[in-house]
Design a protein around this motif. Structure first.
Motif: not given
Length: 161
Positions: A1-7, A9-26
């Protein structure tokens, strides 16, 4: 399964990560970007210890799909303090002994922060309602309620981050 890019802002700072389908925010916050302040409690959305703010509103990060926060602002307890200066809520919790084991504290602080942003002068009943989704097994809630009342009097609606 391919990961999806996610952009986001966390506490005012830009964040970019790759996430799996169904992965929770925690999981993304703790493992993906290293913010360990939201705690894993029940994993079912019943304890509130994983509460974060998304665009200023409280959400249970264990039940929030990470992909739904793309482009949004996420706030955690790590964003409350400004350097070594505690947020009024954090100071009130410390001064009022509102954290015993401390496990519920991040969720309580975030629920209280959202309340004070929309209502800087809450009643005791407003506070009880705002933290009603957060379970504490140690304090009996009175020190927490009193700390939030004290923070409100001290200007606790000051948002950092």
């Amino acid at each position: 399964m391919a990961k999806k890019p996610l952009h986001f802002r966390l506490n005012g700072s830009e964040k970019a990560v790759f996430v799996d389908d169904g992965q929770n925010l925690l999981d993304v916050l703790r493992r993906g970007v290293g913010d360990l302040t939201p705690k894993y409690g029940c994993g079912q959305g019943t304890c509130g210890t994983c509460t974060v703010l998304i665009d200023g509103e409280p959400h249970l990060s264990c039940l929030t799909l990470a992909e739904t926060i793309d482009g949004r602002q996420v706030s955690t307890t790590a964003g409350l303090a400004r350097g070594s200066e505690l947020h009024p809520l954090q100071a009130a919790f410390m001064d009022g002994f509102a954290a015993q084991c401390g496990y519920c504290t991040p969720g309580m602080l975030m629920a209280a922060s959202a309340l004070l942003e929309r209502n800087p002068d809450p009643s005791r009943e407003d506070i009880v309602e705002a933290i009603s989704g957060n379970i504490c097994r140690c304090t009996g809630y009175e020190p927490i309620i009193n700390a939030i009342l004290a923070a409100a009097k001290a200007g606790g609606a000051r948002r950092y981050g």
